[in-house]
Design a protein around this motif. Sequence first.
Motif, PDB file in Angstrom:
ATOM      1  N   UNK A 186       0.815  -1.214   0.000  1.00  0.00           N
ATOM      2  CA  UNK A 186       0.000   0.000   0.000  1.00  0.00           C
ATOM      3  C   UNK A 186       0.852   1.270   0.000  1.00  0.00           C
ATOM      4  N   UNK A 187       2.005   1.218   0.618  1.00  0.00           N
ATOM      5  CA  UNK A 187       2.905   2.386   0.602  1.00  0.00           C
ATOM      6  C   UNK A 187       3.362   2.705  -0.815  1.00  0.00           C
ATOM      7  N   UNK A 188       3.537   1.669  -1.618  1.00  0.00           N
ATOM      8  CA  UNK A 188       3.888   1.851  -3.037  1.00  0.00           C
ATOM      9  C   UNK A 188       5.115   2.749  -3.220  1.00  0.00           C
ATOM     10  N   UNK A 189       6.086   2.582  -2.303  1.00  0.00           N
ATOM     11  CA  UNK A 189       7.335   3.315  -2.454  1.00  0.00           C
ATOM     12  C   UNK A 189       7.327   4.740  -1.924  1.00  0.00           C
ATOM     13  N   UNK A 190       6.266   5.140  -1.248  1.00  0.00           N
ATOM     14  CA  UNK A 190       6.211   6.537  -0.766  1.00  0.00           C
ATOM     15  C   UNK A 190       7.308   6.832   0.247  1.00  0.00           C
ATOM     16  N   UNK A 191       7.435   5.971   1.246  1.00  0.00           N
ATOM     17  CA  UNK A 191       8.471   6.099   2.284  1.00  0.00           C
ATOM     18  C   UNK A 191       8.882   4.686   2.692  1.00  0.00           C
ATOM     19  N   UNK A 192      10.034   4.525   3.343  1.00  0.00           N
ATOM     20  CA  UNK A 192      10.423   3.191   3.827  1.00  0.00           C
ATOM     21  C   UNK A 192       9.587   2.749   5.016  1.00  0.00           C
ATOM     22  N   UNK A 193       9.576   1.445   5.239  1.00  0.00           N
ATOM     23  CA  UNK A 193       8.768   0.823   6.292  1.00  0.00           C
ATOM     24  C   UNK A 193       9.689   0.271   7.376  1.00  0.00           C
ATOM     25  N   UNK A 194       9.435   0.688   8.624  1.00  0.00           N
ATOM     26  CA  UNK A 194      10.240   0.266   9.776  1.00  0.00           C
ATOM     27  C   UNK A 194       9.531  -0.868  10.513  1.00  0.00           C
ATOM     28  N   UNK A 195      10.270  -1.942  10.789  1.00  0.00           N
ATOM     29  CA  UNK A 195       9.813  -2.994  11.685  1.00  0.00           C
ATOM     30  C   UNK A 195      10.523  -2.850  13.023  1.00  0.00           C
ATOM     31  N   UNK A 196      10.006  -3.496  14.064  1.00  0.00           N
ATOM     32  CA  UNK A 196      10.626  -3.304  15.376  1.00  0.00           C
ATOM     33  C   UNK A 196      10.381  -4.494  16.293  1.00  0.00           C
ATOM     34  N   UNK A 197      11.142  -4.512  17.379  1.00  0.00           N
ATOM     35  CA  UNK A 197      10.949  -5.490  18.449  1.00  0.00           C
ATOM     36  C   UNK A 197      11.452  -4.884  19.746  1.00  0.00           C
ATOM     37  N   UNK A 198      11.002  -5.439  20.858  1.00  0.00           N
ATOM     38  CA  UNK A 198      11.515  -5.015  22.151  1.00  0.00           C
ATOM     39  C   UNK A 198      12.856  -5.664  22.437  1.00  0.00           C
ATOM     40  N   UNK A 199      13.677  -5.000  23.235  1.00  0.00           N
ATOM     41  CA  UNK A 199      14.925  -5.599  23.675  1.00  0.00           C
ATOM     42  C   UNK A 199      14.646  -6.716  24.675  1.00  0.00           C
ATOM     43  N   UNK A 200      15.526  -7.712  24.758  1.00  0.00           N
ATOM     44  CA  UNK A 200      15.280  -8.856  25.653  1.00  0.00           C
ATOM     45  C   UNK A 200      15.053  -8.471  27.116  1.00  0.00           C
ATOM     46  N   UNK A 201      15.813  -7.516  27.637  1.00  0.00           N
ATOM     47  CA  UNK A 201      15.619  -7.130  29.029  1.00  0.00           C
ATOM     48  C   UNK A 201      14.244  -6.503  29.235  1.00  0.00           C
ATOM     49  N   UNK A 202      13.816  -5.654  28.316  1.00  0.00           N
ATOM     50  CA  UNK A 202      12.493  -5.017  28.422  1.00  0.00           C
ATOM     51  C   UNK A 202      11.386  -6.065  28.359  1.00  0.00           C
ATOM     52  N   UNK A 203      11.515  -7.025  27.456  1.00  0.00           N
ATOM     53  CA  UNK A 203      10.530  -8.105  27.365  1.00  0.00           C
ATOM     54  C   UNK A 203      10.524  -8.939  28.650  1.00  0.00           C
ATOM     55  N   UNK A 204      11.712  -9.202  29.176  1.00  0.00           N
ATOM     56  CA  UNK A 204      11.840  -9.946  30.433  1.00  0.00           C
ATOM     57  C   UNK A 204      11.141  -9.203  31.573  1.00  0.00           C
ATOM     58  N   UNK A 205      11.292  -7.874  31.590  1.00  0.00           N
ATOM     59  CA  UNK A 205      10.636  -7.062  32.625  1.00  0.00           C
ATOM     60  C   UNK A 205       9.131  -7.297  32.642  1.00  0.00           C
TER      61      UNK A 205
END
Length: 343
Positions: free
Chosen positions: A135-154
């Motif tokens: 759907x972006x069709x090249x308008x802007x780049x797409x960022x993926x993400x995840x939590x850091x292991x310590x934050x997830x552990x918390x």
Amino acid sequence: MSDTPLKNRILLDVLNGKPTDRPPVWMMRQAGRYLPEYMELREKYSFFERVKTPELACEITLQPIDIVGVDAAILFSDILVILECLGVEVQLKPGFGPLIPQPIRSKKDMDRIDIKPARESLSYVYDALRVTRQELNGRVPLIGFAGGPWTLFCYLAEGQGSKTFSKAKQFLFSDPVSAHQVLKMLTEQTIEYFHEQVKAGAQVLQVFESWAAALGPDDFVNHAMPYLKEIVDQDYGVPVILFAKDAEWSYRQFQKTNVNGFGISWGCSPEDARSYTGGKVVQGNYDPSKLLSSPKIIEKEVHEMIDRFGADHYIANLGHGILPDVPVDNAKAFVNAVKNYRK
């Protein structure tokens, strides 16, 4: 996934060390709670309905591109979805936040962990990335993400948000062997999760170690940093940004890793940020609360912020997520101030 060439490459250019006329700009939590269009969807669908329905996640991800004009999209999701890979139920209670009914706080609790590979259990995230990239069709780049292991552990050990994460720290310090087994599981799942996000269309990855400062410096180095290094030193084929909130001092030890950029919170000065990051890209660090001032003040302060960081090797962003009561016009003022800046 769309193979359409990017029309706006400024974020990728900066992360890849290429010169640009101005810094790129996006905002953490830009897809969500301050936008009236998002609030309409929130009235119709629960949080996890929005996250787990690819078409809804796509619509929400695109809203700030259309409305505010940022230089990148970040997928509408949540760092806690990865806990499903450990067979852990996560609820989101309105007015309370995330709740884990059966937290993992001991070696005995670990018997309940049921590993389900990220490749299989988080297919709705990859579907949302594919739909959004198309759907972006090249308008802007797409960022993926995840939590850091310590934050997830918390969250996993505490069972909810906390100011101290005392239960998580009790588990860590009373049984470090078992705690590190959990941290290792989270790390392995996150690495797989990131590889799958890139296959599905993510063009940049960001690690959110949001609760880095819950540990003292020595404990962060011993208990959190090795897992972060393992994650960021993988070859994902796309740039990686590390955001260890309020632990920017630790970035000195990441200078020789594969990290392309470092997120900076408002508690760290631009000058200190530059000294910690060894010439790599820095991202930040406008206090989200300051978006409640006037557009004129926002423009002035944003230009001062860029001047202090230096416009090269820099991504304009907030020091943490945008607040729900920020007027949309003020969010636009922040973005436009960056776009109007010239070296």
